[in-house]
Design a protein around this motif. Structure first.
Motif, PDB file in Angstrom:
ATOM      1  N   ALA A   1      -0.163   3.011   9.777  1.00 38.29           N
ATOM      2  CA  ALA A   1       0.445   1.800   9.400  1.00 38.29           C
ATOM      3  C   ALA A   1       1.546   1.223  10.285  1.00 38.29           C
TER       4      ALA A   1
ATOM      5  N   GLN B   1       1.738   3.996  -3.475  1.00 35.03           N
ATOM      6  CA  GLN B   1       2.797   3.005  -3.240  1.00 35.03           C
ATOM      7  C   GLN B   1       3.802   3.463  -2.069  1.00 35.03           C
ATOM      8  N   TRP B   2       3.586   4.916  -1.728  1.00 30.90           N
ATOM      9  CA  TRP B   2       4.672   5.445  -1.092  1.00 30.90           C
ATOM     10  C   TRP B   2       4.662   4.847   0.567  1.00 30.90           C
ATOM     11  N   VAL B   3       3.552   4.334   1.196  1.00 32.25           N
ATOM     12  CA  VAL B   3       3.778   3.709   2.343  1.00 32.25           C
ATOM     13  C   VAL B   3       4.521   2.422   2.580  1.00 32.25           C
ATOM     14  N   GLU B   4       4.166   1.870   1.190  1.00 32.14           N
ATOM     15  CA  GLU B   4       4.956   0.513   1.103  1.00 32.14           C
ATOM     16  C   GLU B   4       6.425   0.446   1.017  1.00 32.14           C
ATOM     17  N   GLU B   5       6.778   1.542   0.286  1.00 34.89           N
ATOM     18  CA  GLU B   5       8.220   2.039   0.038  1.00 34.89           C
ATOM     19  C   GLU B   5       8.831   2.232   1.342  1.00 34.89           C
TER      20      GLU B   5
ATOM     21  N   ARG C   1       7.848   1.230   4.126  1.00 38.56           N
ATOM     22  CA  ARG C   1       8.193  -0.231   5.014  1.00 38.56           C
ATOM     23  C   ARG C   1       9.003  -0.924   4.442  1.00 38.56           C
ATOM     24  N   ALA C   2       9.502  -0.891   3.099  1.00 40.30           N
ATOM     25  CA  ALA C   2      10.581  -1.739   2.601  1.00 40.30           C
ATOM     26  C   ALA C   2      11.980  -0.914   2.846  1.00 40.30           C
TER      27      ALA C   2
END
Lengths: 490, 490
Positions: free
Chosen positions: B402, B478-482, B484-485
């Protein structure tokens, strides 16, 4: 001012050393920066140890274990202590880790690229200085750390421009062979070393040569006799059978080895490590056609204690006469849990992988891979009028500001000499403002690559000269766009 | 296996050598890659000569001309020939050019970055190995080639993160002082060298010290006496007046020098070169606040024959006690038309610029410039359950895919130890999947930077533990997006 005839040294470099230029050097730089980016993204930190180490700190872990006192460049410092130039990046890392052990955040993960030196007899393609690039994890006994190294090796091969099928990382664990030796009652240290050395020569000597070295010994072509490991026939067969146990998927090799390793705890530990390495590699997407298990991999260096691995280039290039060039191994590594203990007395688990950058880059350059020839196209601004350098340098600066690679010719010589220079530099375009252009507010631009292609196909020299199809003259406010158009059509 | 107590070398590096790590090393790498990109875009080609040269080919052009036999690391090869480690990149370039003169496309423009070695007494900040990065143009007698070097120096300073006003390239032409010496009848070689050496010490000794060295001589604090150039009072005044002729715009300095140089052809040639350099610099946008003319710049090296230049860092950092750190010169160069002639007997015009990368990088690191601290944020995947390495390494691989810098912890130790490791690595986030998370199909992510900031402001330890404001638990998809955030909000 002296009447004495001045001393003129001969312009030559020392034997066994090379000047690196052009595509090979660019391939080297490309390779190091690709590997560095990968190591960075995996959380490794850069380290640069000095070229010199105290000779006693460096130790003598050269691949050529039969000449332990040779191979190193050494000199006496003015305080009487001996300094040696590093011959790899692993021994200096062990010194660094031992020196800073208490302060290091462990596991300590570092990468280092740089020259290493071997004071050996130079030969064709065999230099006394070359570049290696290493990554190591110190302070982890987990096979996961070994698996990472293997995955890194695979990633670097890919980043170098190789596809799956063009390279292979071969993996083994030395303890499995140790286990086999235990089961056949041949694990005394001297004998073990002879078996390891013999196994390491399978590629070069074939089964028969290795069988001789496992048995009584072997006389080579020069008549030199190498004493063997003195295994009996059954023992030789067992070891050869073990070395042959590769082939197929990682899971298949593991299954095969389970049958060979017997009851030895050492062997079982090696096999368990391979099994965990397999799990991790599979979990992170390193496939059976990228990393395999191969029991014939032992690696020459004396300090390895467990998993060992080698990165092999399968892609072949061809000599001018059509013969294939085989490149073979371009890197290798393994686990060396005892190297820091040389200093501290306490074992520190460590594992690492090293690329022979010079060797790998030469291969990539021969294969036309790895960034060779990737440089941006070059534009030369010709020095058409002698006293107008400032104008020409300003035009080159304008091209660079527009994103191009550009150079104003600063040497001496007429237009013909300058066009020859541009041609030999491989320039894509030449920009000319002579007095005619200057007075008309124009710029002439030659498309050198198109010109060369057209010239090769044109027979009517006169028509060529009159039409100048690869040349255009544009107004001063359009010349940078014209250069852009020429570079875009290549 | 031996009963003898094993030899344990001390883990120490040789005196005068350093291990480079962290932000200084990153600043070095950043500087070299920025300079390399610039040299490439100006049409320079990479070259790597070997570390060793034959001692006689290398010659002895070290800055410290008073100890010409010291300063070099040398050893005898096994064929009895003496090898020396290079002490700069210029002498090896001269050997390279002389060796390949017929085949080189001239002007030959190359850059080279790499280690150089000086066998000198080490001191604080004074190492026996350091990195230099050079660009040279060989085969051009044109002051335009010198101007290019000065412009390159200015560009590299800017690429290193310095603004106009934070650096200055000081330029001179040695022939102007030679012209002055001619007009006062003091141009015998020995005397000239003494004058040059004296002038080079203006910074260190001030006007009075230099006046003494221009006259009868000078006794230093230790009582050592250095013989002077034996100029008379008028001569001393003329030379000091010349050294003082800097200040103001380049055009102003040229005008001032015209009054000082007199009828000497040598002096006029030097002044004409400065004048052309000024024209080119102005044409390509190098302004008076980026490159100035300064007659007090002479450069110690014996081989310079015309224009000389020095890149000075004007920006200052401060020690912890508030005292300013002055960095001074971080690079220099000049024209050396006679260096190739050492081999061939024939003068080959050449000019070049060299950066002291190690010195410059240390300064940039102290200034917080030049890429130090620019690394991508690091995410650590914690090894929460002992036998789940493959899962954690797969999660780190997912983060890298990612676009993040990520590492799975492969060492041993409990959660506390691992969080301490992440903290000391400067990691921005930690990813945790323990048995609870695994069973619930969740991932816990800690924002380590936010956590550290909040912890510093929170007094109620209990509330802190209960609320965990810098920690969130999300579903597995959802962890990769978290992550990223979290990285986005830093």
């Amino acid at each position: 001012m002296s009447a004495k005839k001045p001393f003129r040294p001969k312009a030559r470099k020392p034997r066994g050393f090379e000047d690196r230029t052009g595509s090979v050097l660019r391939a080297e730089q490309h390779l190091i920066s690709a590997a560095t980016r990968i190591y960075d993204s995996w959380g490794f930190e850069p380290l640069q140890t000095p070229a010199f180490e105290y000779a006693e700190a460096l130790g003598k872990f050269l691949p050529d274990e039969e000449r332990p006192n040779e191979g190193v460049f050494a000199l006496e410092d003015d305080d009487g202590q001996w300094l040696s130039l590093r011959y790899d990046h692993t021994a200096p890392l062990a010194r660094f880790v031992a020196e800073h052990y208490q302060d290091l955040n462990k596991p300590y993960r570092r990468y280092q690229a740089g020259d290493v030196w071997r004071n050996e007899k130079p030969g064709p393609g065999r230099f006394r200085q070359f570049v290696q690039c290493d990554a190591d994890t110190v302070g982890s006994a987990s096979p996961a750390a070994d698996a990472e190294m293997i995955a890194l090796a695979s990633q670097v091969m890919q980043a170098a421009g190789l596809s799956t099928g063009e390279y292979l990382v071969r993996v083994n664990d030395r303890r499995i062979l140790d286990g086999v030796l235990e089961t056949i009652g041949a694990s005394e240290p001297d004998r073990r070393i002879r078996v390891l050395r013999a196994a390491d020569k399978l590629d070069r000597l074939g089964r028969e040569g290795v069988a001789a070295l496992l048995g009584e010994g072997r006389k080579d072509e020069s008549g030199d006799f190498t004493e063997g490991a003195k295994l009996d026939t059954a023992g030789i067969d067992t070891v050869l059978g073990f070395l042959d146990a590769g082939g197929g998927s990682r899971a298949e090799v593991i299954a095969r080895l389970e049958g060979l390793v017997g009851a030895s705890e050492t062997g079982k530990a090696g096999l368990a490590a391979l099994s965990e390495i397999h799990d991790v590699l599979s979990a992170i997407g390193v496939k059976d056609d990228q990393a395999v298990f191969d029991p014939s991999i032992v690696r020459g260096l004396g300090y390895y204690t467990g998993p060992v691995y080698e990165a092999e280039l399968l892609a072949t290039a061809h000599y001018d006469d059509g013969k294939p060039i085989q490149f073979g191994s371009v890197g290798g590594g393994g686990r060396y849990d005892d190297l820091v203990a040389r200093f501290t007395g306490q074992a520190v688990p460590a594992t690492g992988f090293s690329f022979g950058v010079s060797r790998f880059a030469a291969a990539l350059s021969a294969l036309g891979r790895g960034g060779a020839g990737d440089e941006a196209p070059l534009v030369i601004v010709v020095a058409a009028e002698k006293d107008r350098s400032a104008d020409y340098l300003a035009m080159a600066a304008e091209l660079r500001a527009a994103g191009f690679r550009a150079e104003a010719f600063v040497g001496g010589g007429n237009m013909g000499k300058q066009m020859k220079y541009a041609d030999r530099r491989g320039a894509h375009a030449a920009v000319i403002v002579g007095s005619n252009e200057r007075e008309a507010g124009e710029v002439t631009i030659k498309d050198l690559k198109l010109g060369a292609r057209l010239a090769a196909n044109i027979e009517d020299n006169k028509a060529w000269r009159e039409e100048q199809p690869a040349q255009s003259t544009v107004k001063r406010d359009q010349w940078v766009e014209e250069v852009r158009a020429i570079l875009a059509r290549r």
